[in-house]
Design a protein around this motif. Structure first.
Motif: not given
Length: 151
Positions: A77-78, A96-100, A106-107
């Motif tokens: 999901l990167s 996901i947006s935050y983690l990226k 990001v998987l």
């Protein structure tokens, strides 16, 4: 390479706690060097810890429905903005947006469980979900070897 796993799931809703079970399997494996963050129902409560740890790779693991029960799906999901279906209401694109923002890769690791086993209050993960977690554990070992080989 710093690697982390964020588990999402309510351990009081039966098989929704399958990723917490996965996290415990990984922690028991001495050959794996993964930092586990138990997000439970509020994965955002772990964001400050994840940000501080600053992993190069993070796997977001969650129980999901809608696919063959027992299947384990890995999705990169990167660079993806599509919605992921899980057993929770937190919109995956926001997570996901935050983690990226601070993780290079990001998987998403989806563990498909029987929806009937997440509807009631129950602290037990079914044998079927435990087997799914063991399959997911094998996927994590594969991912571990892939990313170790690239460094």
């Amino acid at each position: 390479m710093k690697k982390a796993i964020l588990t999402i799931g309510n351990t009081l809703r039966g098989d929704d706690g399958v990723t917490a079970y996965l996290g415990s399997l990984i922690e028991k494996e001495d050959s794996l060097d993964w930092q586990i963050f138990y997000g439970e129902d509020t994965p955002e409560s772990q964001f400050h810890k994840i940000r501080e740890y600053a992993p190069d790779l993070i796997i977001v693991a969650d129980a999901m429905t809608g696919m063959k029960i027992g299947s384990v799906e890995v999705m990169d999901l990167s660079d993806d903005r599509d919605y992921m279906y899980s057993t929770h209401n937190l919109p995956a694109p926001i997570l996901i947006s935050y983690l990226k923002g601070f993780c290079k890769r990001v998987l998403f690791l989806g563990l498909t469980v029987d929806i009937e086993n997440v509807l009631d209050v129950n602290e037990e993960v079914s044998d079927e979900a435990k087997q799914t977690a063991k399959s997911a554990f094998e996927k994590v070992k594969e991912i571990d070897s892939i990313f170790d080989d690239n460094n």
